[in-house]
Design an enzyme around this catalytic site. Structure first.
Site, PDB file in Angstrom:
ATOM      1  N   PRO A  82      33.393  10.733 -16.880  1.00  0.00           N
ATOM      2  CA  PRO A  82      32.969  10.456 -18.258  1.00  0.00           C
ATOM      3  C   PRO A  82      32.011  11.528 -18.772  1.00  0.00           C
ATOM      4  O   PRO A  82      31.049  11.888 -18.095  1.00  0.00           O
ATOM      5  CB  PRO A  82      32.275   9.098 -18.137  1.00  0.00           C
ATOM      6  N   SER A 111      33.835   7.876 -21.634  1.00  0.00           N
ATOM      7  CA  SER A 111      32.404   7.635 -21.793  1.00  0.00           C
ATOM      8  C   SER A 111      32.133   6.792 -23.027  1.00  0.00           C
ATOM      9  O   SER A 111      32.716   7.028 -24.093  1.00  0.00           O
ATOM     10  CB  SER A 111      31.669   8.975 -21.930  1.00  0.00           C
ATOM     11  N   GLN A 132      33.692   3.630 -19.251  1.00  0.00           N
ATOM     12  CA  GLN A 132      32.342   3.779 -18.689  1.00  0.00           C
ATOM     13  C   GLN A 132      31.314   3.310 -19.705  1.00  0.00           C
ATOM     14  O   GLN A 132      31.332   3.757 -20.852  1.00  0.00           O
ATOM     15  CB  GLN A 132      32.066   5.245 -18.311  1.00  0.00           C
ATOM     16  N   TYR A 134      27.256   2.680 -20.789  1.00  0.00           N
ATOM     17  CA  TYR A 134      25.801   2.738 -20.666  1.00  0.00           C
ATOM     18  C   TYR A 134      25.286   1.444 -21.284  1.00  0.00           C
ATOM     19  O   TYR A 134      25.635   1.154 -22.441  1.00  0.00           O
ATOM     20  CB  TYR A 134      25.228   3.898 -21.484  1.00  0.00           C
ATOM     21  N   THR A 160      27.297   3.009 -15.530  1.00  0.00           N
ATOM     22  CA  THR A 160      26.496   4.139 -15.029  1.00  0.00           C
ATOM     23  C   THR A 160      25.060   3.670 -14.834  1.00  0.00           C
ATOM     24  O   THR A 160      24.454   3.109 -15.754  1.00  0.00           O
ATOM     25  CB  THR A 160      26.579   5.332 -15.996  1.00  0.00           C
ATOM     26  N   ARG A 169      16.082  17.678 -20.053  1.00  0.00           N
ATOM     27  CA  ARG A 169      17.040  18.774 -19.856  1.00  0.00           C
ATOM     28  C   ARG A 169      16.503  19.967 -20.644  1.00  0.00           C
ATOM     29  O   ARG A 169      16.555  20.005 -21.879  1.00  0.00           O
ATOM     30  CB  ARG A 169      18.422  18.354 -20.353  1.00  0.00           C
ATOM     31  N   LYS A 215      28.490   3.739 -11.043  1.00  0.00           N
ATOM     32  CA  LYS A 215      28.396   5.209 -10.982  1.00  0.00           C
ATOM     33  C   LYS A 215      26.930   5.632 -10.960  1.00  0.00           C
ATOM     34  O   LYS A 215      26.146   5.213 -11.830  1.00  0.00           O
ATOM     35  CB  LYS A 215      29.096   5.823 -12.201  1.00  0.00           C
ATOM     36  N   SER A 237      27.093   9.725  -7.195  1.00  0.00           N
ATOM     37  CA  SER A 237      26.902  10.748  -8.231  1.00  0.00           C
ATOM     38  C   SER A 237      25.411  10.938  -8.489  1.00  0.00           C
ATOM     39  O   SER A 237      24.626   9.996  -8.373  1.00  0.00           O
ATOM     40  CB  SER A 237      27.596  10.290  -9.529  1.00  0.00           C
ATOM     41  N   HIS A 239      24.881  12.506 -11.445  1.00  0.00           N
ATOM     42  CA  HIS A 239      25.077  12.846 -12.852  1.00  0.00           C
ATOM     43  C   HIS A 239      25.221  14.363 -13.028  1.00  0.00           C
ATOM     44  O   HIS A 239      24.799  14.937 -14.027  1.00  0.00           O
ATOM     45  CB  HIS A 239      23.905  12.326 -13.690  1.00  0.00           C
ATOM     46  N   ASP A 270      31.200  12.713  -7.362  1.00  0.00           N
ATOM     47  CA  ASP A 270      31.279  13.918  -8.200  1.00  0.00           C
ATOM     48  C   ASP A 270      29.989  14.710  -8.072  1.00  0.00           C
ATOM     49  O   ASP A 270      29.034  14.283  -7.424  1.00  0.00           O
ATOM     50  CB  ASP A 270      31.618  13.590  -9.664  1.00  0.00           C
ATOM     51  N   GLY A 271      30.016  15.908  -8.668  1.00  0.00           N
ATOM     52  CA  GLY A 271      28.836  16.770  -8.625  1.00  0.00           C
ATOM     53  C   GLY A 271      29.163  18.121  -8.015  1.00  0.00           C
ATOM     54  O   GLY A 271      29.065  18.280  -6.801  1.00  0.00           O
ATOM     55  N   GLY A 293      33.588  16.851 -13.959  1.00  0.00           N
ATOM     56  CA  GLY A 293      32.875  16.725 -15.216  1.00  0.00           C
ATOM     57  C   GLY A 293      32.931  18.010 -16.015  1.00  0.00           C
ATOM     58  O   GLY A 293      33.711  18.155 -16.964  1.00  0.00           O
TER      59      GLY A 293
HETATM   60  C1  LIG Z   1      28.178  17.408 -20.769  1.00  0.00           C
HETATM   61  C2  LIG Z   1      28.109  16.219 -19.858  1.00  0.00           C
HETATM   62  C3  LIG Z   1      28.052  14.939 -20.394  1.00  0.00           C
HETATM   63  C4  LIG Z   1      28.044  13.821 -19.546  1.00  0.00           C
HETATM   64  N1  LIG Z   1      28.073  12.553 -20.080  1.00  0.00           N
HETATM   65  C5  LIG Z   1      28.164  11.478 -19.258  1.00  0.00           C
HETATM   66  C6  LIG Z   1      28.357  10.177 -19.785  1.00  0.00           C
HETATM   67  O1  LIG Z   1      28.474   9.978 -20.985  1.00  0.00           O
HETATM   68  N2  LIG Z   1      28.422   9.138 -18.901  1.00  0.00           N
HETATM   69  C7  LIG Z   1      28.309   9.324 -17.540  1.00  0.00           C
HETATM   70  O2  LIG Z   1      28.383   8.352 -16.785  1.00  0.00           O
HETATM   71  N3  LIG Z   1      28.158  10.558 -17.026  1.00  0.00           N
HETATM   72  C8  LIG Z   1      28.109  11.634 -17.840  1.00  0.00           C
HETATM   73  N4  LIG Z   1      28.005  12.884 -17.309  1.00  0.00           N
HETATM   74  C9  LIG Z   1      28.042  13.071 -15.843  1.00  0.00           C
HETATM   75  C10 LIG Z   1      29.490  13.238 -15.383  1.00  0.00           C
HETATM   76  O3  LIG Z   1      30.223  12.056 -15.543  1.00  0.00           O
HETATM   77  C11 LIG Z   1      29.562  13.637 -13.911  1.00  0.00           C
HETATM   78  O4  LIG Z   1      28.811  12.738 -13.152  1.00  0.00           O
HETATM   79  C12 LIG Z   1      29.096  15.071 -13.641  1.00  0.00           C
HETATM   80  O5  LIG Z   1      29.406  15.917 -14.720  1.00  0.00           O
HETATM   81  C13 LIG Z   1      29.750  15.588 -12.377  1.00  0.00           C
HETATM   82  O6  LIG Z   1      29.351  16.874 -12.059  1.00  0.00           O
HETATM   83  P1  LIG Z   1      30.179  18.203 -12.440  1.00  0.00           P
HETATM   84  O7  LIG Z   1      29.970  18.424 -13.895  1.00  0.00           O
HETATM   85  O8  LIG Z   1      29.542  19.234 -11.612  1.00  0.00           O
HETATM   86  O9  LIG Z   1      31.638  17.948 -12.116  1.00  0.00           O
HETATM   87  C14 LIG Z   1      28.024  14.016 -18.142  1.00  0.00           C
HETATM   88  C15 LIG Z   1      28.081  15.308 -17.625  1.00  0.00           C
HETATM   89  C16 LIG Z   1      28.130  16.401 -18.462  1.00  0.00           C
HETATM   90  C17 LIG Z   1      28.237  17.772 -17.862  1.00  0.00           C
END
Ligand SMILES: Cc1cc2nc3c(=O)[nH]c(=O)nc-3n(C[C@H](O)[C@H](O)[C@H](O)COP(=O)(O)O)c2cc1C
Length: 361
Positions: A82, A111, A132, A134, A160, A169, A215, A237, A239, A270-271, A293
């Site tokens: 998401p 998301s 997903q 929040y 999440t 950030r 998550k 995760s 995030h 993920d990550g 992501g």
């Molecule tokens: C730009 C961005 C927005 C994200 N928004 C959400 C979100 O709305 N909900 C959520 O559960 N995680 C969010 N995430 C976390 C991703 O779901 C995921 O856990 C993460 O991006 C995984 O790492 P990676 O980008 O290295 O693959 C976001 C990540 C990024 C990069």
């Protein structure tokens, strides 16, 4: 599709194109993490700290990368993680990502912070989807979302749980960048995120009868509680390094979670998973699938639906080659015996899986 095939032959080409396409603020929103971005880097460093132990002289002429995630047959052990404010990256937002996932044959996790919203994304294309959430409201607000997700036919719900507070950030702060989702979030709604607790998960578990995913689990202790409450999938995760800084790499968290869960739930992770070989490492450590992501964000920004499908094709090719060279033909054959601790060969950062970028290719 043919044009995306010609334009994108390497995953890094999506990064390059997204960098050239996206406004500075949005680019930094995507690639950034919290504070000093230590967790973000550590995700990659953890993956880079594992080498393979290949076996040879096994017939690998037929390799199958498919699997099932929460009962859904998928072409790859990958799900589209998401991402909030996807509409800032591509006008179709989550609907375009969902269509790409359906076209290729993986699951998309929509998301709750991305347009065009729950119902429109559900209608966007074929294939089961995950919603997903929040938790940004009271019990009635949550119940309403669960009912809408069920009525729209979502296969699973993901809560999440690693966003009790919104992190700092620094790239966003420095660029004065506010995503569309953040602009529309009322400060008073964020208190519900901070108050969220296991009793809410218990209540949601009672109300939501389809598969439930948590998550943002990062310890064996929390994975154990989730299993006791009947959660169907533990999504390991941090995030993408965007929340708690100085966390552990998710690939390093997997062993304790896998041991504690002991088959009671599926395990997603993920990550920093940016390569087919990264996916193989996660599966070898006991995950059933890997979320992507930023890779999704880059591909969507670069070339919309075709871009995301093409990104998945390249990941599939990379994973196939990796499996074959490891001497296995099916994902179930991967295990810890395929892995060995190793020193990383280069400093880790958000894009360090793509070293040719640094050389200007
Ligand atoms: C730009 C961005 C927005 C994200 N928004 C959400 C979100 O709305 N909900 C959520 O559960 N995680 C969010 N995430 C976390 C991703 O779901 C995921 O856990 C993460 O991006 C995984 O790492 P990676 O980008 O290295 O693959 C976001 C990540 C990024 C990069």
């Amino acid at each position: 599709m043919n044009s995306a095939r010609d334009d994108f032959r390497l995953l890094q080409e999506f990064v390059k194109s997204a960098r050239a396409t996206l406004p500075e603020g949005v680019w930094n929103y995507v690639i950034g993490g919290a504070d000093s971005e230590t967790t973000l880097r550590r995700n990659r460093q953890g993956l880079d700290s594992l080498a393979f132990r290949p076996r040879v002289l096994r017939d690998v002429s037929e390799i199958d990368c498919s699997t099932a995630v929460l009962g859904v047959d998928v072409r790859l052990p990958v799900l589209l993680a998401p991402i909030g404010s996807l509409q800032d990256l591509h006008p179709g937002g989550g609907a375009t990502a969902a269509r790409a996932a359906g076209q290729f044959g993986v699951l998309h996790m929509q998301s709750s912070a991305s347009a065009p919203g729950l119902e429109a994304t559900a209608r966007a294309g074929p294939g089961p989807k995950i919603f997903q959430l929040y938790v940004r409201g009271d019990e009635g607000w949550v119940s309403d979302h669960l009912q809408r997700a069920a009525a729209s036919g979502y296969h699973a719900l993901c809560i999440t749980v690693d966003l009790a507070l919104y992190s700092r950030r620094e790239r966003d702060i420095a660029k004065r960048h506010l995503t569309t989702a953040r602009r529309h979030t009322r400060r008073e709604d964020e208190i519900f995120l901070a108050r969220l607790s296991w009793s809410d998960i218990e209540r949601i578990r009672r109300e939501w009868t389809a598969p439930l995913i948590l998550k943002g689990i990062a310890t064996a202790e929390d994975a154990a509680i989730a299993c006791e409450l009947g959660v169907d999938a533990i999504y390991v995760s941090n995030h993408g390094g965007r929340q708690l800084d100085h966390g552990r790499a998710t690939i390093d968290i997997l062993p304790e979670v896998v041991e504690t869960v002991a088959g009671r739930a599926e395990i997603m992770v993920d990550g920093g998973f940016n390569r087919g070989s990264d996916i193989a490492k996660a599966i070898a450590r006991g995950a059933s699938c890997v979320g992507v992501g930023r890779l999704l964000a880059f591909a969507l920004a670069a070339a919309g639906q075709d871009g995301v499908v093409r990104m998945l094709e390249i990941l599939e090719t990379e994973l196939r080659v990796c499996l074959g060279l490891l001497g296995v033909t099916r994902l179930e054959q991967l295990n810890e015996s395929c892995l060995h601790a190793a020193a990383p060969v280069a400093p880790a950062h958000a894009l360090s899986a793509f070293p040719l970028l640094e050389e200007g290719y």
